[in-house]
Design a protein around this motif. Structure first.
Motif, PDB file in Angstrom:
ATOM      1  N   LYS A 375       0.828  -1.220   0.000  1.00  0.00           N
ATOM      2  CA  LYS A 375       0.000   0.000   0.000  1.00  0.00           C
ATOM      3  C   LYS A 375       0.858   1.265   0.000  1.00  0.00           C
ATOM      4  CE  LYS A 375      -3.916  -1.983   2.578  1.00  0.00           C
ATOM      5  NZ  LYS A 375      -4.674  -1.920   3.870  1.00  0.00           N
ATOM      6  N   GLY A 376       2.036   1.167   0.620  1.00  0.00           N
ATOM      7  CA  GLY A 376       2.885   2.347   0.751  1.00  0.00           C
ATOM      8  C   GLY A 376       3.858   2.560  -0.396  1.00  0.00           C
ATOM      9  N   LEU A 377       3.884   1.631  -1.350  1.00  0.00           N
ATOM     10  CA  LEU A 377       4.788   1.771  -2.490  1.00  0.00           C
ATOM     11  C   LEU A 377       4.152   2.639  -3.561  1.00  0.00           C
ATOM     12  CD1 LEU A 377       6.160  -1.878  -2.766  1.00  0.00           C
ATOM     13  CD2 LEU A 377       7.385   0.138  -1.960  1.00  0.00           C
ATOM     14  N   LYS A 378       4.954   3.468  -4.204  1.00  0.00           N
ATOM     15  CA  LYS A 378       4.427   4.399  -5.203  1.00  0.00           C
ATOM     16  C   LYS A 378       5.497   4.732  -6.233  1.00  0.00           C
ATOM     17  CE  LYS A 378       5.391   8.168  -1.961  1.00  0.00           C
ATOM     18  NZ  LYS A 378       4.800   9.271  -1.170  1.00  0.00           N
ATOM     19  N   GLU A 379       5.153   5.615  -7.138  1.00  0.00           N
ATOM     20  CA  GLU A 379       6.076   6.021  -8.193  1.00  0.00           C
ATOM     21  C   GLU A 379       6.879   7.236  -7.746  1.00  0.00           C
ATOM     22  OE1 GLU A 379       5.732   7.921 -12.642  1.00  0.00           O
ATOM     23  OE2 GLU A 379       4.480   6.171 -12.186  1.00  0.00           O
ATOM     24  N   ILE A 380       8.179   7.175  -7.935  1.00  0.00           N
ATOM     25  CA  ILE A 380       9.072   8.285  -7.625  1.00  0.00           C
ATOM     26  C   ILE A 380       9.928   8.583  -8.853  1.00  0.00           C
ATOM     27  CG2 ILE A 380      10.988   9.111  -6.184  1.00  0.00           C
ATOM     28  CD1 ILE A 380       8.650   8.805  -4.441  1.00  0.00           C
ATOM     29  N   GLN A 381       9.826   9.777  -9.381  1.00  0.00           N
ATOM     30  CA  GLN A 381      10.631  10.215 -10.522  1.00  0.00           C
ATOM     31  C   GLN A 381      10.564   9.230 -11.698  1.00  0.00           C
ATOM     32  OE1 GLN A 381      14.570  11.948  -9.472  1.00  0.00           O
ATOM     33  NE2 GLN A 381      13.952  11.555  -7.342  1.00  0.00           N
ATOM     34  N   GLY A 382       9.386   8.716 -11.938  1.00  0.00           N
ATOM     35  CA  GLY A 382       9.199   7.822 -13.074  1.00  0.00           C
ATOM     36  C   GLY A 382       9.489   6.363 -12.781  1.00  0.00           C
ATOM     37  N   VAL A 383       9.978   6.063 -11.586  1.00  0.00           N
ATOM     38  CA  VAL A 383      10.239   4.674 -11.191  1.00  0.00           C
ATOM     39  C   VAL A 383       9.074   4.187 -10.338  1.00  0.00           C
ATOM     40  CG1 VAL A 383      11.757   3.111  -9.925  1.00  0.00           C
ATOM     41  CG2 VAL A 383      12.741   4.984 -11.266  1.00  0.00           C
ATOM     42  N   ASP A 384       8.325   3.219 -10.842  1.00  0.00           N
ATOM     43  CA  ASP A 384       7.121   2.728 -10.175  1.00  0.00           C
ATOM     44  C   ASP A 384       7.476   1.560  -9.258  1.00  0.00           C
ATOM     45  OD1 ASP A 384       4.641   1.832  -9.388  1.00  0.00           O
ATOM     46  OD2 ASP A 384       3.718   2.072 -11.372  1.00  0.00           O
ATOM     47  N   PHE A 385       7.655   1.838  -7.991  1.00  0.00           N
ATOM     48  CA  PHE A 385       8.055   0.801  -7.026  1.00  0.00           C
ATOM     49  C   PHE A 385       6.932  -0.207  -6.792  1.00  0.00           C
ATOM     50  CE2 PHE A 385      11.155   4.101  -6.197  1.00  0.00           C
ATOM     51  CZ  PHE A 385      12.312   3.387  -5.926  1.00  0.00           C
TER      52      PHE A 385
END
Length: 409
Positions: A375-385
């Motif tokens: 739930k806490g993973l998200k996209e950062i600077q175009g990198v989708d964790f």
């Protein structure tokens, strides 16, 4: 950024037993040894001149990956084999890892890896420092093994060999300081003890991973993230070492799981204050004074707080938190992608839970923890964790093991 195959290779090192032909009072695994090696190498390198820290990081990762593939060969046998069959061994290593690495950084990472294996002059200074760090990490392990092996008839020969190798690295200032058990030796000892602290301590897992090993997996994820966003050298280096040291204070406070940390109002703040106190009293005094400012920065100490997981830069001699860190992708800003490193930290925890579940250990803590992490993973600077985690979940969840582990078999 990274794929399940290479992640499986990295985490397989948590199952690789070291000194497995000697009695041991504690479990010693390759992932922990590699993490300890990186920490020692950082301090040795900082006391030397003209060291390229990007090369140091890359060389260390290259050596780590090769070691995972050739893990069944004893180190002394491996060194002899390399002297006579290095080309063939390196070609075999590349053939095993190429499918996992060819997509990273548009193939540049694999190209550098192959060149590194085939050209012993590449990153020569950095290799020597890593070799010294590897020896010191091994010597630290042997001090444990020796306690339970003194009845063996060859143990004194091994001890003599280990002690004699120290002389090969005396030209390095850091090695001399560590060997004399000076202040820096206390940091080596403190960081080494993190291998005894197990992650997810309240539930069984396979493989078990330590806090020390976890720090390295987050650092490697941070390195691959830095490649993906084309980070400048200083930003890449800061990301790697911030992740590598992010849990170092837990050697003094122990690993406190998130539900406990936040179960009582203001408990997390009390823990954070105590961490700062312990860092200032027990860590920084043992760090060379010339490194205090830099080391405090990568530990996340500034303005009386400790926060390693915020985006920050140095500007006009001051540390500033920023939202869009991509605007500061120049060495002079010494940027740290704290928000992305937090995602790398969560991703590593997600892999730990997923791997164990794929091995059949399905406690409610692991299943619930994995769902919360996702739930806490998200996209950062175009990198989708979250997408990376979903891919990992698919690979580990449907087959029980990835192709990388099948290759080992």
């Amino acid at each position: 950024m990274i794929n399940p195959r290479i992640i499986d290779y990295i985490f397989s090192s948590a199952s690789i037993q070291r000194w497995n032909d000697y009695p041991r009072m504690v479990e010693l695994v390759e992932l922990d040894k590699q993490a300890h090696k990186f920490i020692i190498a950082y301090f040795i390198a900082k006391l030397e001149k003209d060291i390229n820290f990007t090369h140091l990081i890359e060389a260390g990762i290259f050596e780590f990956l090769r070691r995972v593939v050739v893990t069944d060969i004893r180190p002394d046998v491996f060194r002899k084999a390399l002297q006579k069959k290095s080309k063939e061994i390196n070609s075999w290593v590349i053939s095993k890892l190429a499918p996992s690495l060819e997509s990273i950084d548009n193939g540049t990472f694999l190209q550098k890896f192959e060149e590194f294996l085939n050209n012993p002059e590449m990153y020569k200074k950095e290799r020597f420092i890593l070799k010294a760090a590897s020896y010191l990490a091994t010597k630290w392990e042997f001090s444990i093994v020796y306690q339970t092996s003194q009845f063996l008839n060859d143990i004194e020969d091994v001890k003599k060999s280990v002690d004699e190798e120290l002389e090969d690295y005396y030209e390095l200032i850091g090695v001399r300081k560590i060997a004399l058990n000076k202040k820096l030796g206390k940091i080596v000892d403190l960081s080494g003890r993190l291998r005894f602290q197990k992650r997810w301590a309240q539930t069984p897992r396979i493989p078990e991973t330590s806090v020390l090993g976890h720090m390295l997996t987050v650092a490697i994820f941070g390195y691959f993230f830095s490649l993906e966003v084309n980070a400048c050298d200083k930003r890449l280096q800061n990301n790697f070492f911030t992740a590598l040291f992010h849990d170092l204070p837990e050697a003094l406070t122990r690993d406190i799981i998130t539900p406990v940390k936040y179960c009582v109002d203001e408990l997390s703040e009390i823990i954070a204050e105590y961490e700062i106190e312990k860092i200032e009293d027990d860590i920084l005094p043992n760090i060379p004074e010339s490194l205090h400012e830099e080391f405090s920065y990568i530990l996340g100490l500034y303005n009386g707080i400790k926060e390693e997981f915020t985006n920050k830069i140095k500007h006009n001699g001051k540390i500033e938190e920023v939202e869009d860190i991509s605007k500061y992708n120049i060495d002079k800003y010494e940027a740290i992608d704290g928000l992305a490193l937090k995602q790398c930290d969560k991703l590593s925890a997600f892999v730990e839970a997923s791997l164990s579940i794929s091995h059949g250990i399905k406690s409610k803590e692991l299943i619930g923890g994995k769902k919360e992490i996702l739930k806490g993973l998200k996209e950062i600077q175009g990198v989708d964790f979250k997408a990376i985690a979903t891919q990992i979940d698919h690979e580990f969840g449907t087959t029980g093991q990835t192709q990388a582990r099948m290759d080992f078999d």
